[in-house]
Design a protein around this motif. Sequence first.
Motif, PDB file in Angstrom:
ATOM      1  N   MET A  73     -34.222 -18.319  49.192  1.00 14.58           N
ATOM      2  CA  MET A  73     -33.773 -18.895  47.924  1.00 14.58           C
ATOM      3  C   MET A  73     -33.696 -17.792  46.874  1.00 14.58           C
ATOM      4  N   ASP A 115     -30.273 -19.531  42.213  1.00  6.99           N
ATOM      5  CA  ASP A 115     -30.167 -20.897  42.713  1.00  6.99           C
ATOM      6  C   ASP A 115     -31.017 -21.881  41.909  1.00  6.99           C
ATOM      7  N   LEU A 116     -31.891 -21.357  41.052  1.00  9.93           N
ATOM      8  CA  LEU A 116     -32.790 -22.210  40.285  1.00  9.93           C
ATOM      9  C   LEU A 116     -32.123 -22.687  38.994  1.00  9.93           C
ATOM     10  N   VAL A 129     -40.868 -20.186  47.289  1.00 14.57           N
ATOM     11  CA  VAL A 129     -39.895 -21.201  47.720  1.00 14.57           C
ATOM     12  C   VAL A 129     -40.607 -22.523  47.960  1.00 14.57           C
ATOM     13  N   ALA A 130     -41.746 -22.457  48.640  1.00 19.90           N
ATOM     14  CA  ALA A 130     -42.512 -23.676  48.928  1.00 19.90           C
ATOM     15  C   ALA A 130     -42.952 -24.362  47.640  1.00 19.90           C
ATOM     16  N   VAL A 156     -41.417 -24.202  44.706  1.00 17.88           N
ATOM     17  CA  VAL A 156     -40.227 -24.821  44.114  1.00 17.88           C
ATOM     18  C   VAL A 156     -39.907 -26.129  44.832  1.00 17.88           C
ATOM     19  N   GLU A 157     -39.978 -26.107  46.150  1.00 24.71           N
ATOM     20  CA  GLU A 157     -39.696 -27.323  46.924  1.00 24.71           C
ATOM     21  C   GLU A 157     -40.729 -28.414  46.655  1.00 24.71           C
ATOM     22  N   ALA A 158     -41.960 -27.995  46.271  1.00 21.86           N
ATOM     23  CA  ALA A 158     -43.001 -28.972  45.942  1.00 21.86           C
ATOM     24  C   ALA A 158     -42.817 -29.559  44.550  1.00 21.86           C
ATOM     25  N   GLY A 159     -41.923 -28.953  43.749  1.00 25.94           N
ATOM     26  CA  GLY A 159     -41.575 -29.566  42.473  1.00 25.94           C
ATOM     27  C   GLY A 159     -42.031 -28.862  41.220  1.00 25.94           C
ATOM     28  N   ARG A 208     -39.640 -29.214  38.505  1.00 24.23           N
ATOM     29  CA  ARG A 208     -39.267 -30.609  38.186  1.00 24.23           C
ATOM     30  C   ARG A 208     -40.415 -31.353  37.511  1.00 24.23           C
ATOM     31  N   GLU A 240     -49.480 -31.748  44.693  1.00 26.10           N
ATOM     32  CA  GLU A 240     -49.018 -31.308  46.007  1.00 26.10           C
ATOM     33  C   GLU A 240     -49.638 -29.947  46.305  1.00 26.10           C
ATOM     34  N   VAL A 274     -49.593 -26.339  48.054  1.00 27.18           N
ATOM     35  CA  VAL A 274     -48.821 -25.279  48.706  1.00 27.18           C
ATOM     36  C   VAL A 274     -49.840 -24.252  49.181  1.00 27.18           C
TER      37      VAL A 274
END
Length: 651
Positions: free
Chosen positions: A1, A5-6, A29-30, A32-35, A38, A189, A191
């Motif tokens: 990533m 891309d962010l 990356v992990a 970001v995928e965990a949020g 967001r 979450e 990571v």
Amino acid sequence: MDVRDLSLASEFVAHFEERGIESLYPPQVAAVEAGITRGERVVAAMPTASGKTLVAQLAMLSTGGSSLYVVPLRALATEKYETFSKLPDVSVGVATGDYDTDDETLGKHDIVVATSEKVDSAIRNGAGWVEAIECVVVDEVHLLDAQGRGPTLEVTLAKLQRLVPDQQIVALSATVGNAGEIADWLEAELVHSTWRPIDLRTGVYDDGSVAFDDGDRLRIELGDEPPTTALVADAIEDGGQSLVFVNSRREAETLARTLAAKEFRQAPAVASDIGETATTSTGRSLSEATEGGVAFHHAGLRAEHRSVVEQAFRDRDLAVLCATPTLAAGVNVPARRVIVRDHERFTGDGYEPLPILEVHQMFGRAGRPGLDPYGEAMLVATGVDAADLRERYIGADPERVESKLASREALRTHALATLASGFADDREGLRDVLASTFFAHQRDAEELVDLTDEVLSYLDATGMLRRDNGLVATDLGRLVSRVYVDPLTGAEVVEALGTAATMDRVTTLTVLELVCDTEDMSTQHVRSEEAGRLSEFAMRNEAQFTKSVRDFDGNFQSWLATVKTARILDDWIAGVDPGQLDDRYGVAPGDVRRLADRAEWLLSATEVIAEQLSDGVIERLSSDTESELAYDAVLDRLRETRSALLDAVEE
């Protein structure tokens, strides 16, 4: 990533790319995928140098409002402030002191960097900016396990979650045994990653070679040298630097002098920078060592000397840095080879092995991304069994993080603060707050009932709490909580001020002894050869102290440490230079500054309490006119002493 891309503003993308950050590491990356971008809560348990700071920045830059970055140490606050201040169009504030203020101006910043104690204080003082924070990043969250600092972090996080239930929390941690439990407590979450940007191999040196965890064995030619010297020389010959951990300041200085004599590298500019301001034997010793490309690092150094050493090591002007373990959890100074020479610590009851997590954090300093092709970390088996060392530390899982809230000291402070700041007004409310702590998540909050009742009885007996149809903090209780001192310190100060109010003459030494003889003050150790001289000094100057020397009630040896500390500060205020203080008391410049900072805070708190006593806002020990006038005299001396101390610090 890729960073592009962010969902970051273009100026932030450009900022990171200009610094060579174009793609994210796997743990990032992990995250970001965990949020993290967001607004989701995340606990990121990652090794040193695997990109936790960028994880924090991505979270803070993605929120729609202001962010708070919580650090355990002032030195880290300064480092992170400098890092975040480079972000384009981002206003950054830093808060580490003045515990009795709300600092509403901090609400104007996009990012606030603060210690957990400062955040706790802000909550106690009703600071509105805390509730406006949308994202909280907690660095080194595994320090929940630390005595003293851990309970403050734990209770602060519990209160933040009650104040702003939907606040994003991103907790950054070293790889610990129960990171998942921390994540569960924070409803976050997890990571979890062991990935590093460069390879790290760890091992144990014994009998002429290092046996690494990858099965490789490195032969070391000792000649006539001790193992540590040979290991350092081998790394330097290979083009790397070495970071050596030892268990005391004296050992750090002694080893640095020994290694400097080998002249691995010349650093005359560094030596000159330090030598220009070296006024003590410690400073001169440091300057001499850096001539040979070696330095030592510990809390006794002057702040500016520590900064020079850290930057010179990062710039590769120095080949070797000999440090105490505190550096492992502090500022970022990586090296190709990390050598843990001393793996035990003296605790007062003998030597104990260092915790696995602490050694792993030392190991994590090995390998500088972009400069070193790999990192190596090793323990030196001298006088111990190499197999035992290997089994204990190499590839072992670090200890679990355990709450330290179940202590009398922690509970009396945080119970009073909880009542004084309105988080609870009866036993059930207090129990409800405690039920939201990490302790209650790990165990049963009911285990705190007996200790809590004991603490409440103490607060009642000292006039800080009333049991009027519930639990109500008195004016004194609210004041003690607001000025951010231990309730025991508050009680000690009130009693000592009452004594000082009856004294014929209150001097600078009087008020310094008053604040140094409190629970919150760390005092300077009394050497055996000093005890007699200090006792004689105390006898000669008994009229200046709030404690009776001839009819002393308590631990006299402990009080002598109070007298020594007060004398150091009194001399420093009077203009005695650091070199003379070192000669007289064996106290290093960094220690003088640490004592002065703490004494200034306690003088400020004592001044506020004395003002309230003088004005009759809180109950005083005597109400006669002479006592009122005496309180004013004590106040004048407190203000003069604090002002003089601040002047000495600035100089």
